[in-house]
Design a protein around this motif. Structure first.
Motif, PDB file in Angstrom:
ATOM      1  N   UNK A 128       4.120 -12.775  -7.354  1.00 26.49           N
ATOM      2  CA  UNK A 128       2.728 -12.351  -7.530  1.00 26.49           C
ATOM      3  C   UNK A 128       1.852 -12.888  -6.404  1.00 26.49           C
ATOM      4  N   UNK A 129       2.177 -14.094  -5.950  1.00 33.23           N
ATOM      5  CA  UNK A 129       1.465 -14.641  -4.787  1.00 33.23           C
ATOM      6  C   UNK A 129       1.694 -13.747  -3.569  1.00 33.23           C
ATOM      7  N   UNK A 130       2.932 -13.384  -3.332  1.00 29.56           N
ATOM      8  CA  UNK A 130       3.251 -12.564  -2.160  1.00 29.56           C
ATOM      9  C   UNK A 130       2.550 -11.207  -2.246  1.00 29.56           C
ATOM     10  N   UNK A 131       2.605 -10.574  -3.412  1.00 28.84           N
ATOM     11  CA  UNK A 131       1.964  -9.261  -3.560  1.00 28.84           C
ATOM     12  C   UNK A 131       0.443  -9.357  -3.411  1.00 28.84           C
ATOM     13  N   UNK A 133       1.407  -0.322  -0.901  1.00 27.20           N
ATOM     14  CA  UNK A 133       0.346  -1.121  -1.523  1.00 27.20           C
ATOM     15  C   UNK A 133      -1.020  -0.529  -1.156  1.00 27.20           C
ATOM     16  N   UNK A 134      -1.162  -0.119   0.101  1.00 21.98           N
ATOM     17  CA  UNK A 134      -2.436   0.460   0.542  1.00 21.98           C
ATOM     18  C   UNK A 134      -2.697   1.811  -0.125  1.00 21.98           C
ATOM     19  N   UNK A 135      -1.677   2.666  -0.177  1.00 19.62           N
ATOM     20  CA  UNK A 135      -1.841   3.952  -0.859  1.00 19.62           C
ATOM     21  C   UNK A 135      -2.223   3.739  -2.324  1.00 19.62           C
ATOM     22  N   UNK A 136      -1.524   2.800  -2.973  1.00 13.70           N
ATOM     23  CA  UNK A 136      -1.807   2.525  -4.382  1.00 13.70           C
ATOM     24  C   UNK A 136      -3.267   2.116  -4.555  1.00 13.70           C
ATOM     25  N   UNK A 137      -3.749   1.268  -3.653  1.00 12.72           N
ATOM     26  CA  UNK A 137      -5.132   0.799  -3.743  1.00 12.72           C
ATOM     27  C   UNK A 137      -6.104   1.974  -3.643  1.00 12.72           C
ATOM     28  N   UNK A 138      -5.836   2.893  -2.699  1.00 11.23           N
ATOM     29  CA  UNK A 138      -6.715   4.049  -2.538  1.00 11.23           C
ATOM     30  C   UNK A 138      -6.744   4.915  -3.785  1.00 11.23           C
ATOM     31  N   UNK A 162      -0.141  -2.999  -7.129  1.00 10.28           N
ATOM     32  CA  UNK A 162       1.298  -3.109  -7.378  1.00 10.28           C
ATOM     33  C   UNK A 162       1.635  -4.538  -7.781  1.00 10.28           C
ATOM     34  N   UNK A 163       2.271  -4.670  -8.931  1.00 13.28           N
ATOM     35  CA  UNK A 163       2.670  -5.963  -9.461  1.00 13.28           C
ATOM     36  C   UNK A 163       4.161  -5.925  -9.776  1.00 13.28           C
ATOM     37  N   UNK A 183      12.847  -4.989 -14.787  1.00 15.73           N
ATOM     38  CA  UNK A 183      11.973  -5.739 -13.885  1.00 15.73           C
ATOM     39  C   UNK A 183      11.914  -4.955 -12.586  1.00 15.73           C
ATOM     40  N   UNK A 184      10.706  -4.651 -12.129  1.00 11.97           N
ATOM     41  CA  UNK A 184      10.550  -3.910 -10.880  1.00 11.97           C
ATOM     42  C   UNK A 184       9.082  -3.912 -10.493  1.00 11.97           C
ATOM     43  N   UNK A 185       8.784  -3.612  -9.235  1.00 10.75           N
ATOM     44  CA  UNK A 185       7.368  -3.466  -8.873  1.00 10.75           C
ATOM     45  C   UNK A 185       6.816  -2.218  -9.544  1.00 10.75           C
TER      46      UNK A 185
END
Lengths: 435, 435
Positions: free
Chosen positions: B163-166, B236-241, B246-247, B263-265
């Protein structure tokens, strides 16, 4: 194993929900508890209506006293509310050696010390998970989950009605009165909403949380209680611009000289999870010295969420009713002989940050004078915005202060309001960084 | 009451934290538990170093077997990790009638059925709050706080490293490898980070959560496990838009035909509290049929947060060690004879929404062809964006689907990838609305 026998006092929203959940999930609950939990008697005002609901296998009667005296009943569930008849029935149930499960925060906030003492003397349990934050197992978390910790503070959104109103005021930019009327139409607020909007309900719950966190007796009468009915839409908007949301918080904090116990609207940094708890949801943030911050979120009211807590208590009591009373989890988390007499502090001794808004004359020297007043009261300024007032008559100034003592803030406000250049009273809100 | 005597196996991060918290908060803990909890023996590899730390009143030795056989020890705390020696010692402690507290998720995810069966046969407790989500009392919440509920699903951020990395990848727009290297420098990731970044640690914890939620045996070998090492910064950028974050989630869900365990992103709507859990924090969202959604948040690792859970277990075991074993909370929340044989579903039977990204030729008919492939596979499209690819060679298309069966999604992807107009493999991520 033999079923445990439950007498249910009240079949309203929570009582009805408890009946429904026990029936629907009987199998799942028995898989966990190792035995069935059976409601064998119900006391209600409207016997005919209740009989329609619960059928013929349960004895329905109007007299709750018969239930608390019935030797066949193991656990009495008190869901009639109020603190007169409820107190009487709970004490009578205890005197008759019955365990009690209740959702009644008003009763426990006012008469908890008497009730828990009676229960301890009789060796019975009084379980009350449903009294605080509905379905969220917050009492279990504090009382059992965080036993390793010296708890530092608890801050919670523990009234769904006010959180719904504040969420709507913010997201739609509407004034309090309009949103309240809408909340009443939707059933989120009662016809007489005083207990919710003036913070009394939250204070009942906070009182219990403080006792659980710090091992002090229940002291509702010492709680400082402010509601949201005077909150202006413009302060919500200013707070948003500054990166904050306003929430009605119940806060209890251990300080060197005593315990803070206060309910009031507060600015919370918008990036905190607690600031993002919206609508009628509840959440409680607990900080322990070992665990750090922990947060518990869920529905704080409603038929089945509250029933979820009532039934969890029934399972707990079922499991522990044969255990040595001395080894059970103490009612208020700490052993009765290890309670603390740490005093509850006056609100004037609160130490927090403040949001101060005032309208002043727009001329040289005014800001300097106000800054001097604050500085003389040992209040240091974290940030400030000034802008022309909407009516063009002067300037609006908003200060966010660093940590300050409320007594000093009150003195400074009095001094500012007495100054000739100030055109309004000073709006004062507390600001909690929750770190 | 007599102090309870504890033998501590391991004095590393969590063992050291447990020692520290028990010492610092001895008074507060005894106020709650009604008696002292004393570590009387410690087993460590480096005896001299440990002796410096714990002083002379505690017996320090290199041989852990002596502790699990010592008749004076009431509770063995296993904090050495691994699943060979730890398994041996835990089983030996149980055989000797000792209660066990452990933080060892790998051990329980792999050997939990054997260990819990042995404990039940001996009438002793194996407590493991510290094995899942560190200091968050999530096991207690599910096992005791939500007993009224038929639990529908659990979704958690249960690995702090990932979670830190993401969080860093998103907030700073950096690629995985660079953030991982930084996390290793900061001590958030281990030198060999495989267990964390490939999802294995989360899957150990999720396996335990699934058993607690649904009353099925521990079945780590059936869990579907995907990590984050292949996650591209652009997704991650597309998801944000698109309004998502993404977790890395651990998800277990009860379906009519079985239980999902994966378990997966995953993409999560940005307004969900779970999407706003940042840095190394953990949070678990549990949905019960009565209570609705509840969320539990806190530090999922680290010396004192994990010790907080270990010590809470010590207090619980202390309270319950004289109770009738049949009335104690069952290890996996359900009575051993009421466990369910509901199967764990294959990942191909997962039903969720999907994010599909592909690069295609920019010419008429391509979109129609892809839409036809999806439609033929019974996949309906929720939303779509198309834009020129960054290298100008074609177009990038992203689909968000409605609920679909993973088997069908895989078939559709194979079919899309086999099409002449597609210039890339299809990036497939799962999307969880968490409602």
């Amino acid at each position: 194993m033999k079923p445990i026998k439950v007498g249910l006092l009240g079949l309203g929203v929570v009582g009805g929900g408890t009946w429904k959940v026990l029936a629907r999930n009987a199998e799942e609950i028995a898989r966990r508890a190792g035995r069935r939990i059976e409601v064998t008697r119900v006391a209600v005002r409207d016997v005919a209506k209740a009989r329609m609901r619960v059928g013929n296998e349960v004895e329905v009667a109007a007299d709750p006293h018969a239930i608390v005296r019935d030797p066949s009943i193991d656990i009495v569930v008190e869901l009639i509310g109020g603190d007169t008849l409820a107190r009487e029935l709970v004490l009578e149930a205890i005197a008759n050696g019955k365990h009690v499960v209740t959702a009644n925060k008003a009763l426990l906030a006012k008469h908890g010390n008497e009730i828990f003492a009676a229960a301890s003397a009789q060796g019975v349990m009084v379980a009350f998970e449903a009294a605080v934050a509905g379905g969220i197992p917050i009492i279990k978390a504090i009382r059992e989950g965080l036993t390793a910790n010296r708890i530092e503070w608890v801050a919670g959104i523990i009234n769904g009605t006010t959180n719904f109103i504040l969420s709507e005021m913010r997201s739609r930019g509407l004034p309090f009165a309009q949103v309240l009327a809408e909340a009443q139409r939707l059933g989120y607020a009662e016809a007489d909403p005083t207990f919710d909007i003036e913070g009394v309900d939250a204070a009942h719950k906070l009182t219990l949380l403080a006792s659980l966190a710090f091992g002090v007796p229940v002291q509702f009468e010492r709680a400082h209680v402010e509601g949201i009915s005077n909150l202006a839409a413009e302060d919500i908007a200013h707070a948003a611009r500054l990166g904050y949301r306003i929430k009605l918080l119940g806060i209890t904090r251990r300080r060197a000289d005593g315990i803070e116990l206060r309910v009031h609207p507060a600015l919370v940094p918008a990036e905190r999870l607690l600031a993002n708890v919206e609508g009628a949801m509840n959440a409680v943030l607990v900080r322990g010295d070992a665990v750090g911050p922990t947060l518990y979120y869920g529905q704080g009211a409603g038929e089945e969420p509250t029933a979820s807590a009532v039934v969890a208590d029934l399972v707990d009591v079922t499991r522990l009713h044969t255990a040595d009373p001395g080894n059970r989890v103490p009612h208020l988390a700490f052993q009765p002989d290890a309670m603390s007499d740490t005093p509850i502090l006056s609100i004037e001794d609160t130490e927090t940050s403040y949001y101060l808004r005032m309208r002043v004359e727009d001329r040289p020297g005014v800001l300097a004078d106000i800054a001097r007043i604050l500085s003389d009261a040992s209040i240091s300024i974290g940030s400030m915005i000034q802008e022309p007032s909407s009516d063009g008559s002067g300037a609006d100034i908003i200060f966010l202060t660093h940590l300050a003592r409320e007594r000093n803030v009150n003195l400074a406000i009095a001094s500012i309001e007495a100054s000739p250049f100030v055109r309004s009273t000073v709006t004062r809100l507390r600001l909690e960084n929750l770190t």
